[in-house]
Design a protein around this motif. Sequence first.
Motif, short mmCIF file in Angstrom:
data_model
loop_
_atom_site.label_atom_id
_atom_site.label_comp_id
_atom_site.label_asym_id
_atom_site.label_seq_id
_atom_site.Cartn_x
_atom_site.Cartn_y
_atom_site.Cartn_z
N PRO A 1 0.81 -1.22 0.00
CA PRO A 1 0.00 0.00 0.00
C PRO A 1 0.85 1.27 0.00
CG PRO A 1 -0.89 -1.58 1.56
CD PRO A 1 0.43 -2.13 1.11
N GLU A 2 1.96 1.27 0.75
CA GLU A 2 2.84 2.44 0.76
C GLU A 2 3.46 2.68 -0.62
OE1 GLU A 2 2.85 1.11 5.07
OE2 GLU A 2 2.73 0.19 3.11
N PHE A 3 3.84 1.57 -1.28
CA PHE A 3 4.44 1.72 -2.60
C PHE A 3 3.44 2.33 -3.59
CE2 PHE A 3 4.99 -0.10 -6.89
CZ PHE A 3 6.18 0.54 -7.22
N MET A 4 2.23 1.79 -3.61
CA MET A 4 1.23 2.29 -4.55
C MET A 4 0.88 3.74 -4.25
SD MET A 4 0.78 -0.10 -6.66
CE MET A 4 -0.55 0.68 -7.55
N ALA A 5 0.73 4.06 -2.96
CA ALA A 5 0.37 5.44 -2.59
C ALA A 5 1.47 6.42 -2.98
CB ALA A 5 0.11 5.51 -1.08
N SER A 6 2.73 6.07 -2.71
CA SER A 6 3.84 6.98 -3.00
C SER A 6 4.07 7.12 -4.50
CB SER A 6 5.13 6.47 -2.33
OG SER A 6 5.05 6.59 -0.93
N PHE A 7 4.03 6.02 -5.24
CA PHE A 7 4.29 6.09 -6.68
C PHE A 7 3.21 6.88 -7.39
CE2 PHE A 7 4.61 4.64 -11.05
CZ PHE A 7 5.99 4.59 -11.25
N ILE A 8 1.95 6.61 -7.05
CA ILE A 8 0.85 7.33 -7.69
C ILE A 8 0.88 8.81 -7.32
CG2 ILE A 8 -1.67 7.58 -7.76
CD1 ILE A 8 -1.85 4.54 -7.46
N ALA A 9 1.20 9.12 -6.05
CA ALA A 9 1.28 10.51 -5.62
C ALA A 9 2.38 11.25 -6.38
CB ALA A 9 1.54 10.58 -4.11
N ALA A 10 3.55 10.60 -6.55
CA ALA A 10 4.64 11.23 -7.29
C ALA A 10 4.26 11.42 -8.76
CB ALA A 10 5.90 10.39 -7.18
N TYR A 11 3.58 10.46 -9.33
CA TYR A 11 3.14 10.55 -10.72
C TYR A 11 2.20 11.74 -10.92
CZ TYR A 11 0.56 9.40 -14.98
OH TYR A 11 -0.05 9.46 -16.22
N ARG A 12 1.38 11.99 -9.92
CA ARG A 12 0.44 13.11 -9.99
C ARG A 12 1.06 14.44 -9.58
NH1 ARG A 12 -4.85 10.14 -7.23
NH2 ARG A 12 -5.31 8.73 -8.99
N GLY A 13 2.33 14.41 -9.18
CA GLY A 13 3.01 15.64 -8.80
C GLY A 13 2.93 15.95 -7.33
N ASN A 14 2.32 15.09 -6.53
CA ASN A 14 2.21 15.31 -5.08
C ASN A 14 3.39 14.64 -4.37
OD1 ASN A 14 -1.07 14.64 -5.91
ND2 ASN A 14 -0.47 16.64 -5.15
N VAL A 15 4.60 15.20 -4.60
CA VAL A 15 5.80 14.56 -4.05
C VAL A 15 5.83 14.64 -2.53
CG1 VAL A 15 7.16 14.91 -6.13
CG2 VAL A 15 7.11 16.70 -4.39
N GLY A 16 5.19 15.66 -1.96
CA GLY A 16 5.14 15.76 -0.50
C GLY A 16 4.42 14.57 0.11
N ILE A 17 3.33 14.15 -0.53
CA ILE A 17 2.59 12.98 -0.06
C ILE A 17 3.44 11.73 -0.21
CG2 ILE A 17 0.59 11.50 -0.50
CD1 ILE A 17 -0.95 13.97 -1.32
N ALA A 18 4.15 11.62 -1.34
CA ALA A 18 4.99 10.45 -1.58
C ALA A 18 6.06 10.30 -0.51
CB ALA A 18 5.62 10.54 -2.97
N MET A 19 6.74 11.41 -0.18
CA MET A 19 7.80 11.37 0.83
C MET A 19 7.22 11.17 2.22
SD MET A 19 10.88 11.47 -0.28
CE MET A 19 11.48 11.65 1.40
N GLY A 20 6.18 11.94 2.53
CA GLY A 20 5.58 11.86 3.86
C GLY A 20 5.00 10.49 4.15
#
Length: 310
Positions: free
Chosen positions: A52-71
Amino acid sequence: MFIEYFLLFLGLIALYLGGELAVTSCVNLSKYFRMSVTFIAAIVIGFGTSLPEFMASFIAAYRGNVGIAMGNVVGSNLANILLIYGLAITLMPFTVAINKSIKINLGFMLSSFVALFVIAILHSTILWYSGIGLLIMFAFYIFFSLKYSKVIGNDALADNTQNYSLIIDIAKMLGGLVLLLIGAHLAVDNGAAIAKTFNVPESVIGATIIAFGTSLPEVVATITAIRMRISEVIVGNVIGSCIFNVLAVLGITATFFPLTIDRHLIFIDIPLMLFAGAIVSFYVLNRKNYRAYGAIAIGLYVIYIVQNFY
Protein backbone atom coordinates in the motif's frame (compact mmCIF):
# COMPACT_ATOMS: atom_id res chain seq x y z
CA MET A 1 -24.52 4.67 4.55
CA PHE A 2 -25.26 1.07 5.50
CA ILE A 3 -23.07 -0.16 2.65
CA GLU A 4 -20.05 1.74 4.05
CA TYR A 5 -20.47 0.11 7.47
CA PHE A 6 -20.88 -3.29 5.84
CA LEU A 7 -17.77 -2.86 3.67
CA LEU A 8 -15.80 -1.59 6.68
CA PHE A 9 -16.82 -4.74 8.56
CA LEU A 10 -15.76 -6.91 5.60
CA GLY A 11 -12.44 -5.05 5.51
CA LEU A 12 -11.78 -5.81 9.18
CA ILE A 13 -12.67 -9.48 8.64
CA ALA A 14 -10.31 -9.64 5.65
CA LEU A 15 -7.53 -8.08 7.73
CA TYR A 16 -8.03 -10.63 10.50
CA LEU A 17 -8.07 -13.64 8.14
CA GLY A 18 -5.14 -12.27 6.15
CA GLY A 19 -3.04 -11.87 9.29
CA GLU A 20 -3.84 -15.42 10.39
CA LEU A 21 -2.87 -16.93 7.03
CA ALA A 22 0.27 -14.82 6.54
CA VAL A 23 1.77 -15.47 9.97
CA THR A 24 1.03 -19.22 10.21
CA SER A 25 2.28 -19.92 6.68
CA CYS A 26 5.39 -17.80 7.38
CA VAL A 27 6.43 -20.16 10.17
CA ASN A 28 5.67 -23.25 8.09
CA LEU A 29 7.70 -21.97 5.13
CA SER A 30 10.67 -21.17 7.37
CA LYS A 31 10.59 -24.77 8.58
CA TYR A 32 10.29 -26.22 5.07
CA PHE A 33 13.19 -24.19 3.61
CA ARG A 34 15.20 -24.30 6.87
CA MET A 35 15.39 -20.51 6.86
CA SER A 36 15.08 -18.17 9.80
CA VAL A 37 11.56 -17.04 10.61
CA THR A 38 12.88 -13.47 10.65
CA PHE A 39 13.98 -13.77 7.02
CA ILE A 40 10.61 -15.05 5.79
CA ALA A 41 8.78 -12.41 7.83
CA ALA A 42 10.99 -9.58 6.55
CA ILE A 43 11.10 -10.57 2.88
CA VAL A 44 7.57 -11.89 2.36
CA ILE A 45 5.33 -10.37 5.04
CA GLY A 46 7.31 -7.15 5.50
CA PHE A 47 7.51 -6.42 1.78
CA GLY A 48 4.01 -7.66 1.07
CA THR A 49 2.40 -5.47 3.72
CA SER A 50 4.30 -2.45 2.35
CA LEU A 51 2.58 -2.64 -1.04
CA PRO A 52 0.00 0.00 0.00
CA GLU A 53 2.84 2.44 0.76
CA PHE A 54 4.44 1.72 -2.60
CA MET A 55 1.23 2.29 -4.55
CA ALA A 56 0.37 5.44 -2.59
CA SER A 57 3.84 6.98 -3.00
CA PHE A 58 4.29 6.09 -6.68
CA ILE A 59 0.85 7.33 -7.69
CA ALA A 60 1.28 10.51 -5.62
CA ALA A 61 4.64 11.23 -7.29
CA TYR A 62 3.14 10.55 -10.72
CA ARG A 63 0.44 13.11 -9.99
CA GLY A 64 3.01 15.64 -8.80
CA ASN A 65 2.21 15.31 -5.08
CA VAL A 66 5.80 14.56 -4.05
CA GLY A 67 5.14 15.76 -0.50
CA ILE A 68 2.59 12.98 -0.06
CA ALA A 69 4.99 10.45 -1.58
CA MET A 70 7.80 11.37 0.83
CA GLY A 71 5.58 11.86 3.86
CA ASN A 72 3.87 8.52 3.30
CA VAL A 73 7.17 6.59 3.47
CA VAL A 74 8.62 8.41 6.46
CA GLY A 75 5.29 8.45 8.29
CA SER A 76 4.76 4.75 7.65
CA ASN A 77 8.22 3.92 9.03
CA LEU A 78 7.53 5.96 12.15
CA ALA A 79 4.25 4.08 12.54
CA ASN A 80 6.13 0.79 12.18
CA ILE A 81 8.82 1.63 14.74
CA LEU A 82 6.94 3.74 17.26
CA LEU A 83 3.34 2.54 17.07
CA ILE A 84 3.45 -1.07 15.88
CA TYR A 85 6.68 -2.15 17.60
CA GLY A 86 5.74 -0.11 20.67
CA LEU A 87 2.34 -1.79 20.79
CA ALA A 88 3.98 -5.21 20.51
CA ILE A 89 6.38 -4.51 23.38
CA THR A 90 3.60 -3.09 25.54
CA LEU A 91 1.33 -6.10 25.04
CA MET A 92 4.01 -8.80 25.06
CA PRO A 93 7.58 -7.90 26.13
CA PHE A 94 9.78 -10.29 24.19
CA THR A 95 13.31 -11.00 23.06
CA VAL A 96 14.61 -12.68 19.91
CA ALA A 97 17.64 -14.88 19.30
CA ILE A 98 20.43 -12.70 17.91
CA ASN A 99 21.67 -14.27 14.69
CA LYS A 100 23.14 -13.06 11.41
CA SER A 101 19.69 -12.60 9.89
CA ILE A 102 18.65 -10.22 12.69
CA LYS A 103 21.93 -8.28 12.48
CA ILE A 104 21.69 -7.93 8.69
CA ASN A 105 18.13 -6.62 8.89
CA LEU A 106 18.95 -4.12 11.63
CA GLY A 107 22.13 -3.03 9.83
CA PHE A 108 20.37 -2.37 6.54
CA MET A 109 17.46 -0.63 8.26
CA LEU A 110 19.80 1.84 9.97
CA SER A 111 21.93 2.21 6.82
CA SER A 112 18.86 3.05 4.76
CA PHE A 113 17.77 5.64 7.31
CA VAL A 114 21.25 7.21 7.36
CA ALA A 115 21.38 7.24 3.54
CA LEU A 116 18.02 9.03 3.36
CA PHE A 117 19.11 11.53 6.02
CA VAL A 118 22.39 12.30 4.17
CA ILE A 119 20.57 12.75 0.85
CA ALA A 120 18.04 15.04 2.54
CA ILE A 121 20.71 17.21 4.19
CA LEU A 122 22.97 17.48 1.13
CA HIS A 123 20.46 17.80 -1.70
CA SER A 124 16.90 18.19 -0.32
CA THR A 125 15.84 16.16 -3.35
CA ILE A 126 16.07 12.48 -4.28
CA LEU A 127 17.05 12.46 -7.97
CA TRP A 128 17.22 9.49 -10.33
CA TYR A 129 20.83 8.58 -9.50
CA SER A 130 20.06 8.61 -5.77
CA GLY A 131 17.06 6.40 -6.48
CA ILE A 132 19.28 3.94 -8.32
CA GLY A 133 21.71 4.05 -5.40
CA LEU A 134 18.91 3.09 -3.01
CA LEU A 135 17.90 0.22 -5.30
CA ILE A 136 21.51 -1.03 -5.36
CA MET A 137 21.46 -1.06 -1.54
CA PHE A 138 18.19 -2.99 -1.75
CA ALA A 139 19.81 -5.57 -4.05
CA PHE A 140 22.67 -6.01 -1.56
CA TYR A 141 20.13 -6.45 1.23
CA ILE A 142 18.37 -9.25 -0.65
CA PHE A 143 21.71 -10.91 -1.45
CA PHE A 144 23.03 -10.92 2.13
CA SER A 145 19.63 -11.85 3.56
CA LEU A 146 19.51 -14.92 1.33
CA LYS A 147 23.12 -15.79 2.11
CA TYR A 148 22.66 -15.82 5.87
CA SER A 149 19.05 -16.90 6.16
CA LYS A 150 19.66 -20.64 6.39
CA VAL A 151 19.33 -22.30 9.78
CA ILE A 152 20.53 -25.74 10.84
CA GLY A 153 17.82 -28.14 11.97
CA ASN A 154 14.36 -27.21 13.18
CA ASP A 155 13.81 -24.63 15.88
CA ALA A 156 11.30 -24.64 18.70
CA LEU A 157 8.85 -22.60 16.67
CA ALA A 158 8.62 -25.23 14.00
CA ASP A 159 7.55 -27.85 16.52
CA ASN A 160 4.37 -25.89 17.18
CA THR A 161 3.27 -25.77 13.56
CA GLN A 162 1.59 -28.31 11.34
CA ASN A 163 3.36 -29.85 8.36
CA TYR A 164 1.42 -28.51 5.40
CA SER A 165 2.61 -29.10 1.86
CA LEU A 166 4.78 -26.44 0.25
CA ILE A 167 2.19 -25.50 -2.37
CA ILE A 168 -0.55 -25.06 0.22
CA ASP A 169 1.69 -22.90 2.43
CA ILE A 170 2.71 -20.67 -0.48
CA ALA A 171 -0.95 -20.32 -1.48
CA LYS A 172 -1.86 -19.45 2.11
CA MET A 173 0.91 -16.86 2.27
CA LEU A 174 -0.17 -15.21 -0.98
CA GLY A 175 -3.83 -15.41 0.00
CA GLY A 176 -3.06 -13.84 3.36
CA LEU A 177 -1.21 -10.93 1.75
CA VAL A 178 -4.04 -10.37 -0.74
CA LEU A 179 -6.59 -10.35 2.09
CA LEU A 180 -4.44 -7.88 4.05
CA LEU A 181 -4.27 -5.50 1.08
CA ILE A 182 -7.98 -5.81 0.26
CA GLY A 183 -8.90 -5.41 3.91
CA ALA A 184 -6.76 -2.30 4.31
CA HIS A 185 -8.30 -0.77 1.16
CA LEU A 186 -11.86 -1.42 2.34
CA ALA A 187 -11.17 -0.23 5.88
CA VAL A 188 -9.47 3.01 4.80
CA ASP A 189 -11.91 4.04 2.08
CA ASN A 190 -15.07 3.28 4.02
CA GLY A 191 -13.67 4.50 7.32
CA ALA A 192 -12.95 7.84 5.68
CA ALA A 193 -16.45 7.94 4.14
CA ILE A 194 -18.04 7.28 7.54
CA ALA A 195 -15.87 9.94 9.21
CA LYS A 196 -17.01 12.54 6.67
CA THR A 197 -20.62 12.00 7.71
CA PHE A 198 -19.65 13.28 11.18
CA ASN A 199 -18.20 16.46 9.64
CA VAL A 200 -14.60 15.52 10.41
CA PRO A 201 -12.27 17.71 8.28
CA GLU A 202 -10.52 15.96 5.41
CA SER A 203 -7.12 17.06 6.78
CA VAL A 204 -7.82 15.19 10.00
CA ILE A 205 -8.99 12.14 8.06
CA GLY A 206 -5.81 12.17 5.99
CA ALA A 207 -3.56 12.54 9.04
CA THR A 208 -5.27 9.76 10.99
CA ILE A 209 -7.37 7.24 9.06
CA ILE A 210 -5.51 7.33 5.73
CA ALA A 211 -2.00 7.57 7.20
CA PHE A 212 -2.70 4.79 9.69
CA GLY A 213 -4.60 2.80 7.07
CA THR A 214 -1.56 2.17 4.87
CA SER A 215 0.06 0.53 7.91
CA LEU A 216 -2.96 -1.62 8.79
CA PRO A 217 -1.49 -4.79 7.21
CA GLU A 218 1.62 -4.46 9.40
CA VAL A 219 -0.56 -3.82 12.46
CA VAL A 220 -2.70 -6.92 11.91
CA ALA A 221 0.28 -9.16 11.11
CA THR A 222 2.00 -7.94 14.29
CA ILE A 223 -1.06 -8.45 16.50
CA THR A 224 -1.49 -11.96 15.08
CA ALA A 225 2.17 -12.72 15.83
CA ILE A 226 1.72 -11.38 19.38
CA ARG A 227 -1.24 -13.67 19.94
CA MET A 228 0.80 -16.62 18.66
CA ARG A 229 3.84 -15.44 20.64
CA ILE A 230 6.14 -15.51 17.60
CA SER A 231 8.52 -12.64 18.27
CA GLU A 232 10.66 -13.26 15.16
CA VAL A 233 7.67 -12.43 12.94
CA ILE A 234 7.13 -9.16 14.80
CA VAL A 235 10.72 -8.01 14.35
CA GLY A 236 10.99 -9.24 10.76
CA ASN A 237 7.70 -7.62 9.74
CA VAL A 238 8.57 -4.21 11.19
CA ILE A 239 12.19 -4.11 10.00
CA GLY A 240 11.49 -5.58 6.57
CA SER A 241 8.71 -3.08 5.97
CA CYS A 242 10.97 -0.15 6.92
CA ILE A 243 13.75 -1.35 4.60
CA PHE A 244 11.34 -1.87 1.70
CA ASN A 245 9.79 1.58 2.21
CA VAL A 246 13.09 3.47 1.99
CA LEU A 247 15.18 1.40 -0.41
CA ALA A 248 12.53 0.01 -2.77
CA VAL A 249 9.58 2.42 -2.58
CA LEU A 250 11.66 5.61 -2.63
CA GLY A 251 14.27 4.02 -4.89
CA ILE A 252 11.79 3.03 -7.59
CA THR A 253 9.74 6.22 -7.28
CA ALA A 254 12.77 8.56 -7.36
CA THR A 255 14.17 6.76 -10.40
CA PHE A 256 11.15 7.96 -12.38
CA PHE A 257 10.18 11.16 -10.52
CA PRO A 258 12.43 13.57 -8.56
CA LEU A 259 11.27 13.73 -4.94
CA THR A 260 11.67 17.05 -3.17
CA ILE A 261 12.07 16.76 0.61
CA ASP A 262 10.58 19.67 2.56
CA ARG A 263 12.26 21.21 5.62
CA HIS A 264 9.83 19.63 8.06
CA LEU A 265 10.83 16.14 6.92
CA ILE A 266 14.54 17.02 6.88
CA PHE A 267 14.74 18.48 10.37
CA ILE A 268 11.99 16.63 12.26
CA ASP A 269 10.53 13.50 10.66
CA ILE A 270 13.66 11.87 9.21
CA PRO A 271 15.86 12.55 12.28
CA LEU A 272 13.08 11.15 14.49
CA MET A 273 12.90 8.06 12.27
CA LEU A 274 16.68 7.59 12.53
CA PHE A 275 16.63 8.08 16.31
CA ALA A 276 13.74 5.63 16.77
CA GLY A 277 15.46 3.06 14.54
CA ALA A 278 18.66 3.31 16.59
CA ILE A 279 16.75 2.85 19.87
CA VAL A 280 14.87 -0.19 18.54
CA SER A 281 18.13 -1.72 17.28
CA PHE A 282 19.73 -1.20 20.69
CA TYR A 283 16.86 -2.87 22.50
CA VAL A 284 16.70 -5.81 20.09
CA LEU A 285 20.46 -6.48 20.15
CA ASN A 286 20.64 -6.15 23.94
CA ARG A 287 17.55 -8.34 24.36
CA LYS A 288 15.92 -5.70 26.56
CA ASN A 289 12.36 -4.97 25.60
CA TYR A 290 10.40 -3.34 28.38
CA ARG A 291 6.82 -2.18 28.49
CA ALA A 292 8.14 1.27 29.41
CA TYR A 293 9.76 1.57 25.99
CA GLY A 294 6.53 0.56 24.31
CA ALA A 295 4.53 3.16 26.22
CA ILE A 296 7.08 5.89 25.46
CA ALA A 297 7.19 4.92 21.78
CA ILE A 298 3.39 5.07 21.45
CA GLY A 299 3.39 8.43 23.25
CA LEU A 300 6.01 9.79 20.81
CA TYR A 301 3.89 8.65 17.88
CA VAL A 302 0.82 10.41 19.26
CA ILE A 303 2.87 13.60 19.72
CA TYR A 304 4.20 13.23 16.18
CA ILE A 305 0.68 12.97 14.75
CA VAL A 306 -0.57 15.94 16.78
CA GLN A 307 2.32 18.22 15.86
CA ASN A 308 1.94 17.27 12.19
CA PHE A 309 -1.73 18.22 12.35
CA TYR A 310 -1.01 21.63 13.88
